[in-house]
Scaffold this motif. Sequence first.
Motif, short mmCIF file in Angstrom:
data_model
loop_
_atom_site.label_atom_id
_atom_site.label_comp_id
_atom_site.label_asym_id
_atom_site.label_seq_id
_atom_site.Cartn_x
_atom_site.Cartn_y
_atom_site.Cartn_z
N MET B 66 1.74 -4.47 4.63
CA MET B 66 2.20 -4.91 3.30
C MET B 66 0.98 -5.11 2.39
O MET B 66 1.04 -4.83 1.19
N GLY B 67 -0.09 -5.57 2.99
CA GLY B 67 -1.31 -5.81 2.21
C GLY B 67 -1.97 -4.52 1.74
O GLY B 67 -2.78 -4.53 0.81
N LYS B 68 -1.62 -3.40 2.37
CA LYS B 68 -2.21 -2.11 1.96
C LYS B 68 -1.61 -1.60 0.66
O LYS B 68 -2.23 -0.79 -0.03
N LEU B 69 -0.39 -2.04 0.37
CA LEU B 69 0.29 -1.53 -0.85
C LEU B 69 -0.54 -1.92 -2.07
O LEU B 69 -0.92 -3.07 -2.24
N GLN B 70 -0.78 -0.94 -2.91
CA GLN B 70 -1.69 -1.15 -4.02
C GLN B 70 -1.10 -1.87 -5.20
O GLN B 70 -1.77 -2.50 -5.98
N ALA B 71 0.16 -1.69 -5.41
CA ALA B 71 0.78 -2.22 -6.63
C ALA B 71 2.24 -2.45 -6.32
O ALA B 71 2.72 -2.15 -5.23
N GLY B 72 2.95 -3.01 -7.27
CA GLY B 72 4.38 -3.15 -7.10
C GLY B 72 5.01 -1.76 -7.03
O GLY B 72 4.42 -0.77 -7.44
N TYR B 73 6.23 -1.70 -6.50
CA TYR B 73 6.93 -0.43 -6.49
C TYR B 73 7.04 0.06 -7.94
O TYR B 73 7.25 -0.72 -8.86
N VAL B 192 6.04 7.55 0.17
CA VAL B 192 4.72 7.03 0.55
C VAL B 192 4.79 5.53 0.81
O VAL B 192 4.29 5.04 1.83
N ASP B 193 5.43 4.80 -0.08
CA ASP B 193 5.43 3.34 0.05
C ASP B 193 6.10 2.89 1.35
O ASP B 193 5.63 1.97 2.02
N SER B 194 7.21 3.56 1.69
CA SER B 194 7.88 3.16 2.93
C SER B 194 7.02 3.53 4.14
O SER B 194 7.03 2.82 5.16
N GLY B 195 6.26 4.59 4.03
CA GLY B 195 5.33 4.97 5.10
C GLY B 195 4.19 3.97 5.25
O GLY B 195 3.77 3.65 6.36
N VAL B 196 3.70 3.47 4.13
CA VAL B 196 2.66 2.45 4.17
C VAL B 196 3.20 1.20 4.86
O VAL B 196 2.57 0.62 5.76
N ILE B 197 4.40 0.81 4.49
CA ILE B 197 5.02 -0.40 5.06
C ILE B 197 5.20 -0.25 6.57
O ILE B 197 5.02 -1.19 7.33
N MET B 198 5.55 0.97 7.00
CA MET B 198 5.75 1.19 8.44
C MET B 198 4.43 1.34 9.20
O MET B 198 4.44 1.45 10.42
N GLY B 199 3.32 1.37 8.49
CA GLY B 199 2.03 1.44 9.18
C GLY B 199 1.59 2.85 9.53
O GLY B 199 0.76 3.05 10.42
N GLN B 200 2.15 3.83 8.84
CA GLN B 200 1.79 5.23 9.13
C GLN B 200 0.48 5.64 8.46
O GLN B 200 -0.06 6.70 8.76
N GLY B 202 -3.44 4.89 6.29
CA GLY B 202 -4.65 4.09 6.19
C GLY B 202 -4.69 3.38 4.85
O GLY B 202 -3.69 3.27 4.16
N ARG B 203 -5.87 2.93 4.51
CA ARG B 203 -6.04 2.16 3.27
C ARG B 203 -6.00 3.09 2.06
O ARG B 203 -6.15 4.30 2.18
N TYR B 204 -5.87 2.50 0.90
CA TYR B 204 -5.80 3.25 -0.35
C TYR B 204 -7.20 3.48 -0.90
O TYR B 204 -8.06 2.63 -0.85
N GLN B 205 -7.40 4.67 -1.42
CA GLN B 205 -8.66 4.99 -2.10
C GLN B 205 -8.31 5.48 -3.49
O GLN B 205 -7.46 6.38 -3.64
N ASN B 206 -8.99 4.95 -4.47
CA ASN B 206 -8.72 5.33 -5.86
C ASN B 206 -8.77 6.84 -6.08
O ASN B 206 -9.71 7.50 -5.61
N ASN B 207 -7.80 7.37 -6.77
CA ASN B 207 -7.72 8.79 -7.11
C ASN B 207 -7.57 9.71 -5.91
O ASN B 207 -7.59 10.92 -6.06
N VAL B 208 -7.42 9.15 -4.74
CA VAL B 208 -7.28 9.96 -3.53
C VAL B 208 -5.92 9.67 -2.89
O VAL B 208 -5.21 10.56 -2.46
N ASN B 212 -4.62 9.05 5.82
CA ASN B 212 -3.70 9.56 6.84
C ASN B 212 -2.39 10.11 6.27
O ASN B 212 -1.44 10.30 7.02
N ILE B 213 -2.36 10.31 4.95
CA ILE B 213 -1.20 11.01 4.38
C ILE B 213 -1.69 12.36 3.87
O ILE B 213 -2.76 12.44 3.25
N GLU B 214 -0.95 13.39 4.16
CA GLU B 214 -1.30 14.72 3.67
C GLU B 214 -0.63 14.90 2.30
O GLU B 214 0.60 15.01 2.21
#
Lengths: 461, 461
Positions: B66-73, B192-200, B202-208, B212-214
Amino acid sequence: MIHRHLISTSISSSSPSAFLGQDHLCNLRRRIVLHRVKKSWICKCSAKPSADKTAYKTKVSRNENMGKLQAGYLFPEIKRRRAAHMLKFPDAQVISLGIGDITEPIPEVIASAMAKRSKSLATIKGYSGYGAEQGEKLLRATIASTFYANLGIGEHDVFISDGAKNDISRLQVLFGSDVTVAVQDPSYPAYVDSGVIMGQTGRYQNNVGYGNIEYMKCSPDNDFFPDLSSVSRADVIFFCSPNNPTGSAASRNQLTQLVQFAKDNGSIIIYDSAYALYMSDDSPKSIFEIPGAKEVAIEISSFSKYAGFTGVRLGWTVVPKELQFSDGFPVAKDFNRIVCTCFNGASNIAQAGGLACLSPEGLEAMQEVIGFYKENTHIIIETFKSLGFNVYGGKNAPYVWVHFPGQNSWDLFEEILEKTHVVTIPGSGFGPGGEGFIRVSAFGHRANVLEACKRFKELYK
Amino acid sequence: MIHRHLISTSISSSSPSAFLGQDHLCNLRRRIVLHRVKKSWICKCSAKPSADKTAYKTKVSRNENMGKLQAGYLFPEIKRRRAAHMLKFPDAQVISLGIGDITEPIPEVIASAMAKRSKSLATIKGYSGYGAEQGEKLLRATIASTFYANLGIGEHDVFISDGAKNDISRLQVLFGSDVTVAVQDPSYPAYVDSGVIMGQTGRYQNNVGYGNIEYMKCSPDNDFFPDLSSVSRADVIFFCSPNNPTGSAASRNQLTQLVQFAKDNGSIIIYDSAYALYMSDDSPKSIFEIPGAKEVAIEISSFSKYAGFTGVRLGWTVVPKELQFSDGFPVAKDFNRIVCTCFNGASNIAQAGGLACLSPEGLEAMQEVIGFYKENTHIIIETFKSLGFNVYGGKNAPYVWVHFPGQNSWDLFEEILEKTHVVTIPGSGFGPGGEGFIRVSAFGHRANVLEACKRFKELYK
């Protein structure tokens, strides 16, 4: 014999219908191994990679948590067995006192409100599209003022759901796989099953349950309230009161102990109050009646059993703003993110129904419906008492918990079904602590309840 | 300047309402750090454990995903900014062409069917409680025959949902945290957001984007279809066509490539066809029109954008029985278990509406609604074309994708809102590949669409 019959039915069946209904059996060239465990046959399936060279298989691995689940979800399994029974006895008048499903119509005042909202959606003025994911403001506020007046719960603590079961899963997604969980044993199976799916548990062991779950025994010996001094700490404690399936409600004193236990351990209680309005005594109807509970508890509830909304789908979850994770982050903020990402609000028509439920006429109509089922409960309790059984629950919940000491629940379920054509629920379906019990639901037309009780009397006279 | 304003508004606000609405801001003694990234101010929050000694905190760790999510939905964030704008300009006539929300009433024949079902729930004969978790048999069969005739999809392959977004999350729960995921970039943010929540991820990188998401780039350069020769294998490929937000639909040839790509890699495609009926050309309306797709694809869809059901909540998911995990276990069996455990079926009233949608009168009425929005689309396209913009989408979807090369999407969004009082959606909200674009939705009353276009013409003349 009965089990053998079911197994062979499953194997020979190849229709898609059977395919989807038979969760507890593994498909595709399965090896069936029959283990005689205690008195019952249990069907163990090992999913062997298919030897069929022509069938294409993806390279995606099956989620191993799904593979840990021992059987189909309890209630569809009951439905499946009921259907199998009806095939076997096509002329029998089968009565269902199994799944806790409402049988009486929705009160007119509530159904009319939904019809009105439906019709207004065809008008420019009355149309509404996406609502707030958390639910309509007025409904949230009305739930807060109806059920939580003077308890410090406001509109913004209330999230409208499409049913308590669905929010249980969303809460599990919120907590993730790294939490430890405790449940009353026996308890509503969605708590454990959703935890297994999320990867919170270990493997299943017969008569013990899943690894890494703290099963808090609730039996006649402890008045159906766990001995907290012997309960290990868990991050999340699921607690249902009035309890499904035992029908017992925790007293104010017991809930005060529970909240203190959570506070001492830094645990979060997920309190399921879906049957609160069925209470006859003055036990708390909400965990938030206990001082300090807002810092350690979430409450889930539902219109299903009050207004006949099992098919309409409407419930709510209270996540107080005071509830914090160990780092001080508010749980409600993460739950809000889950609700926004994984949900889109309950149906606006159902929400109009919910609002009608909470009008003065709606509340009165719901109390009438509840009163009707409480009469049913009384009839069932008296029947089993007259037959010499030890009977629990009923007073504060629409479920009667009948003790058959030393007997196997699934055997009992099958015997009652076979001999009386009445569907009940085997206690062990709610966890190892339910072994030796049968849950009889009071949801039924009066004539059916009376007929079922007549048949029970014939069987056990 | 605009961003500074918003930030200070957020900090000073302390009402519970603001609390829940401000997902992207961390609460509780937060440190606000402003980073100038490219042309926009981004608000970075570090949630420091609260220094307030009096507030009780549990010992439950926050789910790190949950902490990986960058912003609100995305969409609630747009709603929040719209509300902030309306506070700032209380007299402005704000027009929303942002969130893809229906504005026209539900056709009478469909709303009436829901009203009728609502009323019948108040009768003994018409009452129904829990339905099948998978949905009502007749609706499943009718969806199969209406949308998948001759494609080998039967009633039992169709699961009724309360909306495509919700089944996206349930599919993510089904697949679990160990799968790798690919998405079109840009794409509908729930994938993407549901994948982040499920732990699929990695962390967020600006503009990238998230690790671990293709991200499969879809831009004018590749006709909005990814160059599959440069795409890494993923277990699950989310693919939306006609695409939200770009409005482009993949051709039969392109989808054939996609299915072949999935087959070569043993991937599972989750194909989102929620806008299929908006197509003007003969691109496939279902992935199952492509031979072999049943072995590699799931399809999710929805009544939301056809019948005005965004608030009613009804959709469906097709999981063909042919689709198997690497060990030969059918995906549909696990999805069925998820649906039975984490869901309890869509509202019976909504399902009655769904059935009415698929009646001859309902289908005709839906086509009229769709035709109306397609006219809106045409008006918006012509407006931006006349102003010299490169405009994409629109032909096969109710979204127009306007290119502002080199510009920052959130800046554009704010500028358009500030100067025209029209809400759009910044392209980068759909992924890094959406930077430099604005999505304009064709869902709106005609007068509003015309007025918005007039304002666009004034702004960009």
